[in-house]
Design an enzyme around this catalytic site. Structure first.
Site, PDB file in Angstrom:
ATOM      1  CG  ASP A 178      -1.880   1.184   1.225  1.00 25.71           C
ATOM      2  OD1 ASP A 178      -2.523   1.400   0.178  1.00 25.71           O
ATOM      3  OD2 ASP A 178      -1.978   1.892   2.249  1.00 25.71           O
ATOM      4  CD  GLU A 262      -5.182   1.335  -4.470  1.00 26.86           C
ATOM      5  OE1 GLU A 262      -6.349   1.740  -4.592  1.00 26.86           O
ATOM      6  OE2 GLU A 262      -4.486   1.539  -3.461  1.00 26.86           O
ATOM      7  CG  ASP A 345      -1.647   3.387   5.871  1.00 19.56           C
ATOM      8  OD1 ASP A 345      -2.587   3.725   5.134  1.00 19.56           O
ATOM      9  OD2 ASP A 345      -1.002   4.191   6.561  1.00 19.56           O
TER      10      ASP A 345
END
Length: 386
Positions: A178, A262, A345
């Site tokens: 992340d 991501e 997170d």
């Protein structure tokens, strides 16, 4: 075989600097002139016209004084950028500016790029015996060389080499990443890598030097010296950032076989987010680029999870969706369904890993990797596959 670029510092003499200046100027002139003429031709005929350097050499004889390969490469770059715009892949190509970094590219033909005197000098087309600091060795076939002059008046050569990069031994680890502002990388195994905010640390110094620049007479020698001083501060910031990102990306690649990240649209995020300066300072997109090409070199797998996947809102223990985490100020939260406590997170990185493994299993690329479907390790209750 892989294409790898090796960058070295050049120390040209006065005549070599003058030749480089001619090359930079001619490449810039041809690129801008031909792009302008192509735009006019398209307005009149609604068609593409490929303009070559030969079109202008009779009218502008100074183009004959420089490396023809440099102009040919400028033609290729212009065509690529022009066509990419009409395919919807990129913005319309910008005109080249003298204020930015200057560069030109030449190709390896009949051994016209070579080292001499124990690698202390390099020869390129129309320019012989340029002093070079070859700080590392490389092996492979030289394909091209790009000579550049940075905004702080330093010269470099980037040599593109076709070589074989040995793949790393297989690793039995998979990881979810992340990306953030305070910590640039948060991993699914709970590690956080700090964002050092190199630009923010130098802002006071930059502001002071830029104030000095604003009080100086335009075109003066002192103003040019001050401009170079500011350019060197920016170069130092960029070097710090690149060094950190290279070490971080290589560490992640070394330790993990599968990396799930991501698929962020960073430029879109900067327009919508009040933390745009911090986002740009973190250089997330540069880190993603490094991870991608290093993974292809070393036999690793990068899985990009769609950016609309709600990784921050899902409980990594039970899969319950909690919309309270849409508020960015919520850094820790407790799942109302299973009472699990989460760091925002770390929870998101676990969900990114799980989603990435799910995409990988559907793709069927690595069926032998499905032993990693439980990224948290063995437990009495297996987390659901989201």
């Amino acid at each position: 075989m892989n294409l790898v670029a090796c960058k070295f510092r050049l120390y040209p003499n006065k005549s070599q600097k003058e030749y480089f200046s001619k090359c930079f100027g001619c490449v810039r002139f041809f690129y801008n002139k031909s792009l302008s003429d192509m735009i006019e031709y398209h307005k009149e005929h609604k068609d593409f016209k490929n303009i070559t350097p030969a079109t202008y050499k009779n009218e502008y004889p100074f183009l004959k004084e420089v490396d023809s390969l440099a102009l040919s490469n400028a033609q290729l770059n212009r065509n690529s950028a022009y066509k990419a715009f009409f395919r919807g892949q990129n913005k319309f190509p910008k005109y080249k500016s003298k204020k930015n970094e200057q560069s030109y590219t030449t190709n390896m033909i009949n051994n016209n790029i070579k080292f001499s005197d124990n690698n202390r000098y390099i020869t390129i087309p129309k320019c012989k015996r340029i002093r070079i600091k070859k700080h590392r060795e490389f092996s492979g076939i030289i394909k091209s060389a790009t000579i550049s002059k940075s905004t702080d008046d330093k010269y470099y050569i980037s040599i593109l080499v076709e070589t074989e990069v040995k793949e790393l031994p297989k690793a039995n680890n998979s990881i979810g990443l992340d990306l953030g502002v305070k910590d640039i990388v948060i991993t699914s195994n709970g590690l956080k890598y700090k964002n050092h905010k190199y630009l923010a640390k130098s802002e006071k110094k930059l502001a002071r030097e830029q104030r000095k620049l604003s009080h100086m007479v335009k075109g003066s020698s002192n103003r040019n010296k001050q401009r170079i001083k500011i350019a060197r501060i920016y170069k130092h910031i960029n070097n710090q950032r690149n060094d950190y990102l290279h070490k971080l990306s290589k560490h992640i690649i070394d330790e993990n076989q599968i990396i799930c990240v991501e698929d962020l649209k960073v430029m879109k995020m900067t327009k919508e987010n009040k933390f745009n300066k911090e986002l740009l300072d973190s250089s997330m997109s540069r880190l993603l680029t490094m991870l991608t090409y290093k993974a292809s070199w070393y036999g690793r797998t990068i899985i990009k999870v769609p950016s609309d996947y709600p990784s921050s809102q899902l409980c990594s223990s039970c899969g319950n969706k909690n919309s309270i985490t849409k508020n960015l100020s919520v850094r820790t939260w407790t799942c109302p369904y299973c009472q699990s406590k989460h760091d925002r997170d770390i929870n998101a990185s676990i969900n990114i890993l799980r989603k990435g493994i799910q995409l990988l299993s559907k793709d069927g690329t690595h069926p032998d990797s499905l032993f990693m479907l439980d990224p948290l390790g063995s437990s009495s209750k297996k987390p659901p596959l989201l």
